[in-house]
Motif scaffolding. Structure first.
Motif, PDB file in Angstrom:
ATOM      1  N   LEU A 133       8.779   0.878  -1.544  1.00 19.38           N
ATOM      2  CA  LEU A 133       9.384  -0.320  -2.120  1.00 19.38           C
ATOM      3  C   LEU A 133      10.446   0.004  -3.169  1.00 19.38           C
ATOM      4  CD1 LEU A 133       6.237  -2.605  -2.539  1.00 19.38           C
ATOM      5  CD2 LEU A 133       7.960  -2.683  -0.743  1.00 19.38           C
ATOM      6  N   SER A 134      10.454   1.239  -3.655  1.00 22.96           N
ATOM      7  CA  SER A 134      11.426   1.607  -4.687  1.00 22.96           C
ATOM      8  C   SER A 134      12.767   2.056  -4.109  1.00 22.96           C
ATOM      9  CB  SER A 134      10.853   2.741  -5.549  1.00 22.96           C
ATOM     10  OG  SER A 134      10.720   3.933  -4.789  1.00 22.96           O
ATOM     11  N   GLN A 135      12.825   2.209  -2.786  1.00 24.95           N
ATOM     12  CA  GLN A 135      14.063   2.684  -2.169  1.00 24.95           C
ATOM     13  C   GLN A 135      15.127   1.585  -2.136  1.00 24.95           C
ATOM     14  OE1 GLN A 135      14.044   6.105  -1.309  1.00 24.95           O
ATOM     15  NE2 GLN A 135      12.153   5.750  -2.461  1.00 24.95           N
ATOM     16  N   ASN A 136      16.392   2.015  -2.158  1.00 23.40           N
ATOM     17  CA  ASN A 136      17.492   1.053  -2.061  1.00 23.40           C
ATOM     18  C   ASN A 136      17.464   0.311  -0.734  1.00 23.40           C
ATOM     19  OD1 ASN A 136      18.479   1.727  -4.584  1.00 23.40           O
ATOM     20  ND2 ASN A 136      19.875   3.286  -3.798  1.00 23.40           N
ATOM     21  N   VAL A 137      17.088   1.027   0.326  1.00 18.59           N
ATOM     22  CA  VAL A 137      16.916   0.423   1.639  1.00 18.59           C
ATOM     23  C   VAL A 137      15.462   0.634   2.046  1.00 18.59           C
ATOM     24  CG1 VAL A 137      17.606   0.450   4.064  1.00 18.59           C
ATOM     25  CG2 VAL A 137      19.311   0.840   2.280  1.00 18.59           C
ATOM     26  N   ILE A 138      14.754  -0.451   2.314  1.00 16.94           N
ATOM     27  CA  ILE A 138      13.319  -0.377   2.591  1.00 16.94           C
ATOM     28  C   ILE A 138      13.078  -0.197   4.087  1.00 16.94           C
ATOM     29  CG2 ILE A 138      11.144  -1.671   2.501  1.00 16.94           C
ATOM     30  CD1 ILE A 138      12.164  -2.988  -0.039  1.00 16.94           C
ATOM     31  N   ASN A 139      12.248   0.766   4.420  1.00 19.30           N
ATOM     32  CA  ASN A 139      11.911   1.070   5.803  1.00 19.30           C
ATOM     33  C   ASN A 139      10.667   0.278   6.197  1.00 19.30           C
ATOM     34  OD1 ASN A 139      11.016   2.233   8.202  1.00 19.30           O
ATOM     35  ND2 ASN A 139      11.901   4.221   7.686  1.00 19.30           N
ATOM     36  N   LEU A 140      10.857  -0.764   6.999  1.00 14.78           N
ATOM     37  CA  LEU A 140       9.730  -1.615   7.385  1.00 14.78           C
ATOM     38  C   LEU A 140       8.726  -0.884   8.274  1.00 14.78           C
ATOM     39  CD1 LEU A 140      11.172  -5.182   8.031  1.00 14.78           C
ATOM     40  CD2 LEU A 140       9.880  -4.337   6.089  1.00 14.78           C
ATOM     41  N   GLU A 141       9.212   0.086   9.058  1.00 20.07           N
ATOM     42  CA  GLU A 141       8.288   0.828   9.908  1.00 20.07           C
ATOM     43  C   GLU A 141       7.299   1.616   9.061  1.00 20.07           C
ATOM     44  OE1 GLU A 141      10.434   3.225  12.630  1.00 20.07           O
ATOM     45  OE2 GLU A 141      11.189   1.532  13.805  1.00 20.07           O
ATOM     46  N   ALA A 142       7.774   2.166   7.934  1.00 16.39           N
ATOM     47  CA  ALA A 142       6.873   2.891   7.040  1.00 16.39           C
ATOM     48  C   ALA A 142       5.865   1.948   6.401  1.00 16.39           C
ATOM     49  CB  ALA A 142       7.679   3.627   5.962  1.00 16.39           C
ATOM     50  N   LEU A 143       6.321   0.746   6.020  1.00 22.22           N
ATOM     51  CA  LEU A 143       5.405  -0.244   5.448  1.00 22.22           C
ATOM     52  C   LEU A 143       4.345  -0.648   6.465  1.00 22.22           C
ATOM     53  CD1 LEU A 143       7.700  -2.668   3.401  1.00 22.22           C
ATOM     54  CD2 LEU A 143       6.366  -0.716   2.588  1.00 22.22           C
ATOM     55  N   GLN A 144       4.749  -0.814   7.727  1.00 27.38           N
ATOM     56  CA  GLN A 144       3.795  -1.188   8.773  1.00 27.38           C
ATOM     57  C   GLN A 144       2.737  -0.103   8.940  1.00 27.38           C
ATOM     58  OE1 GLN A 144       6.381  -1.747  12.086  1.00 27.38           O
ATOM     59  NE2 GLN A 144       7.196  -3.696  11.343  1.00 27.38           N
ATOM     60  N   HIS A 145       3.163   1.157   8.883  1.00 35.57           N
ATOM     61  CA  HIS A 145       2.221   2.263   9.037  1.00 35.57           C
ATOM     62  C   HIS A 145       1.203   2.258   7.902  1.00 35.57           C
ATOM     63  CE1 HIS A 145       0.716   6.203  10.213  1.00 35.57           C
ATOM     64  NE2 HIS A 145       0.832   6.583   8.951  1.00 35.57           N
ATOM     65  N   ILE A 146       1.655   2.018   6.681  1.00 35.21           N
ATOM     66  CA  ILE A 146       0.741   1.969   5.537  1.00 35.21           C
ATOM     67  C   ILE A 146      -0.229   0.799   5.694  1.00 35.21           C
ATOM     68  CG2 ILE A 146       0.600   1.605   3.036  1.00 35.21           C
ATOM     69  CD1 ILE A 146       3.342   2.977   2.816  1.00 35.21           C
ATOM     70  N   ALA A 147       0.285  -0.354   6.112  1.00 34.04           N
ATOM     71  CA  ALA A 147      -0.552  -1.548   6.236  1.00 34.04           C
ATOM     72  C   ALA A 147      -1.623  -1.377   7.298  1.00 34.04           C
ATOM     73  CB  ALA A 147       0.312  -2.775   6.552  1.00 34.04           C
ATOM     74  N   ARG A 148      -1.305  -0.702   8.390  1.00 28.90           N
ATOM     75  CA  ARG A 148      -2.296  -0.534   9.454  1.00 28.90           C
ATOM     76  C   ARG A 148      -3.483   0.296   9.000  1.00 28.90           C
ATOM     77  NH1 ARG A 148       2.311  -0.206  12.732  1.00 28.90           N
ATOM     78  NH2 ARG A 148       2.273   2.053  12.919  1.00 28.90           N
ATOM     79  N   ASN A 149      -3.291   1.131   7.973  1.00 33.32           N
ATOM     80  CA  ASN A 149      -4.392   1.926   7.435  1.00 33.32           C
ATOM     81  C   ASN A 149      -5.228   1.163   6.430  1.00 33.32           C
ATOM     82  OD1 ASN A 149      -3.826   4.263   8.918  1.00 33.32           O
ATOM     83  ND2 ASN A 149      -2.252   4.895   7.471  1.00 33.32           N
ATOM     84  N   GLY A 150      -4.842  -0.078   6.151  1.00 35.33           N
ATOM     85  CA  GLY A 150      -5.612  -0.909   5.226  1.00 35.33           C
ATOM     86  C   GLY A 150      -4.963  -0.979   3.869  1.00 35.33           C
ATOM     87  N   LEU A 151      -4.992  -2.173   3.281  1.00 37.90           N
ATOM     88  CA  LEU A 151      -4.388  -2.391   1.973  1.00 37.90           C
ATOM     89  C   LEU A 151      -5.458  -2.723   0.958  1.00 37.90           C
ATOM     90  CD1 LEU A 151      -1.425  -4.602   3.188  1.00 37.90           C
ATOM     91  CD2 LEU A 151      -1.292  -2.217   2.457  1.00 37.90           C
ATOM     92  N   SER A 152      -5.133  -2.492  -0.306  1.00 40.94           N
ATOM     93  CA  SER A 152      -6.072  -2.804  -1.377  1.00 40.94           C
ATOM     94  C   SER A 152      -6.241  -4.308  -1.511  1.00 40.94           C
ATOM     95  CB  SER A 152      -5.557  -2.222  -2.701  1.00 40.94           C
ATOM     96  OG  SER A 152      -6.350  -2.674  -3.774  1.00 40.94           O
ATOM     97  N   HIS A 153      -7.483  -4.754  -1.764  1.00 41.63           N
ATOM     98  CA  HIS A 153      -7.730  -6.182  -1.944  1.00 41.63           C
ATOM     99  C   HIS A 153      -7.162  -6.676  -3.271  1.00 41.63           C
ATOM    100  CE1 HIS A 153     -10.026  -6.471   1.615  1.00 41.63           C
ATOM    101  NE2 HIS A 153     -11.054  -5.784   1.188  1.00 41.63           N
ATOM    102  N   GLY A 154      -7.021  -5.809  -4.265  1.00 43.87           N
ATOM    103  CA  GLY A 154      -6.545  -6.231  -5.573  1.00 43.87           C
ATOM    104  C   GLY A 154      -5.036  -6.135  -5.687  1.00 43.87           C
ATOM    105  N   GLY A 155      -4.471  -6.676  -6.765  1.00 48.23           N
ATOM    106  CA  GLY A 155      -3.060  -6.562  -7.055  1.00 48.23           C
ATOM    107  C   GLY A 155      -2.182  -7.330  -6.101  1.00 48.23           C
ATOM    108  N   GLU A 156      -0.915  -6.884  -6.025  1.00 48.93           N
ATOM    109  CA  GLU A 156       0.083  -7.605  -5.248  1.00 48.93           C
ATOM    110  C   GLU A 156       0.277  -7.043  -3.847  1.00 48.93           C
ATOM    111  OE1 GLU A 156       1.927 -10.210  -7.181  1.00 48.93           O
ATOM    112  OE2 GLU A 156       0.012  -9.742  -8.098  1.00 48.93           O
ATOM    113  N   GLN A 157      -0.367  -5.898  -3.542  1.00 49.99           N
ATOM    114  CA  GLN A 157      -0.011  -5.162  -2.330  1.00 49.99           C
ATOM    115  C   GLN A 157      -0.185  -5.986  -1.065  1.00 49.99           C
ATOM    116  OE1 GLN A 157      -2.368  -1.634  -2.463  1.00 49.99           O
ATOM    117  NE2 GLN A 157      -1.130  -0.650  -4.031  1.00 49.99           N
ATOM    118  N   ARG A 158      -1.382  -6.522  -0.849  1.00 49.24           N
ATOM    119  CA  ARG A 158      -1.620  -7.241   0.403  1.00 49.24           C
ATOM    120  C   ARG A 158      -0.720  -8.462   0.509  1.00 49.24           C
ATOM    121  NH1 ARG A 158      -7.173  -7.156   1.418  1.00 49.24           N
ATOM    122  NH2 ARG A 158      -6.869  -5.824   3.241  1.00 49.24           N
TER     123      ARG A 158
END
Length: 368
Positions: free
Chosen positions: A54-79
């Motif tokens: 999320l800190s990159q100037n251009v965000i790679n959605l494929e990388a975000l999808q890969h992280i999400a498929r492994n499960g996201l934290s229930h707390g905070g803003e992530q999910r």
């Protein structure tokens, strides 16, 4: 697939600002669920990878999808952040009427206006404003009844919880507006169950400013989430190429491609997908698993590059494979009982099987 930083960049700044505060924020409503997280990456590793993307100037959605498929934290803003970004790219929009809904006021569903010939309350004509008023009131009453039965075992939704009435009012607004914008579909019982995880995730964000926008965020994601399956709720389309029967046939084909012995057994014992998978598919598995498990499954559904419906069919097929032994040793009655009251299983095993299924056709190939 790339997306210029926008709102996600702002989300990152908010996360970093929140981390700098020495005292932890008070637990939001429903914190007892947020602290439970079945499977997925360790929180620190997951957070570091997510914040880097999320800190990159251009965000790679494929990388975000890969992280999400492994499960996201229930707390905070992530999910909440990832769910909004993924649902915003869902193909298609829900079918809506060109007619705009009447503006509301504080006195009821319809704005006040002069009563003239044809708009008398006793006029039963379909074109009158009173006919629409009574129709809206009937839909709202049905929604209210269903919301009272939505996860009563969870404090966030429970009638006795201090803010539960406010939550139900917000969900009522979302469902009623959806019904008015989609008169051909309207409100169908069970839509409340699909909305509940979305509203819970957005309303329990740690940042109060983001949480205050939960009603608008939930409505937008709800519309996009149903855009790929809204035809399943329309009985007139049941036998069409986009109807529920066509989708159930695809599930049967997927099972046959991956385990022909199990497919033959279910066919021979007349355990058709209509008897068990209709609810699985139309309600996105919200009735088959515990609430915190639903959110883990939805991480995988929403982050799949080929769409929610394709991944949903894979998960449904994997559910059959996970209870293969019981099904092969059962008859019509016992198998139907098993599938209509699905047992608890390891979610990570289920999702891993779903991602590695053989597609029934090349057009349905998923890159998990």
């Amino acid at each position: 697939m790339l997306l210029l930083r926008g709102k996600l960049k702002l989300k990152l700044k908010l996360l970093q600002k929140m981390r700098s505060v020495s005292d932890p924020p008070p637990h939001p409503p429903g914190a007892e669920l947020q602290n439970r997280r079945p499977g997925g990456l360790a929180h620190s590793e997951e957070a570091d990878r997510l914040e880097f993307q999320l800190s990159q100037n251009v965000i790679n959605l494929e990388a975000l999808q890969h992280i999400a498929r492994n499960g996201l934290s229930h707390g905070g803003e992530q999910r909440a952040t990832i769910w909004k970004s993924e649902s915003s790219r869902t193909k298609g929009e829900a079918s809506t009427s060109n007619k705009q809904p009447a503006k509301n006021d504080d006195d009821g569903l319809l704005s006040r206006r002069e009563v003239f010939n044809g708009n008398h309350p006793l006029n039963l004509g379909n074109g009158g404003v009173w006919h629409q008023f009574f129709k809206d009131a009937e839909i709202a009453e049905q929604i209210d009844r269903d919301l009272l039965r939505t996860h009563p075992d969870i404090d966030f939704f429970s009638v006795g919880f201090p803010c539960s009435e406010k939550h139900r009012d917000a969900m009522r607004n979302i469902l009623l507006l959806f019904a008015k914008l989609n008169p051909a579909i309207g409100y169908v019982q069970g839509m409340n169950e699909v909305l509940a995880p979305l509203y819970y995730v957005f309303r329990t964000q740690a940042d109060e400013q983001n949480a205050s926008n939960a009603e608008a965020d939930s409505f937008g994601c709800f519309v996009r989430l149903l855009s790929g399956s809204v035809d399943h709720f329309c009985q007139q389309l049941d036998n069409s190429s986009v109807g529920i029967h066509s989708t159930l046939s695809r599930l049967s084909e997927l099972l046959k491609a991956n385990d022909e012995d199990l497919w033959h057994h279910l066919e021979n014992t007349k355990v058709n997908p209509q008897f068990y998978a209709f609810r699985w598919i139309t309600l996105l598995l919200t009735q088959e698993f515990k609430f915190h498990s639903i959110m883990r499954i939805w991480d995988c559904l929403l982050s799949n590059p080929c769409g929610v419906q394709e991944m949903l069919l894979r998960v449904c097929c994997a559910m059959l494979l996970c209870v293969k032994h019981e099904l092969l040793n059962g008859d019509f009655a016992s198998n139907l009982e098993l599938l209509q009251h699905y047992p608890e299983i390891d979610l990570e095993t289920l999702l891993d099987i779903a991602c590695h299924l053989i597609p029934c056709s090349p057009t349905h190939l998923l890159h998990c």
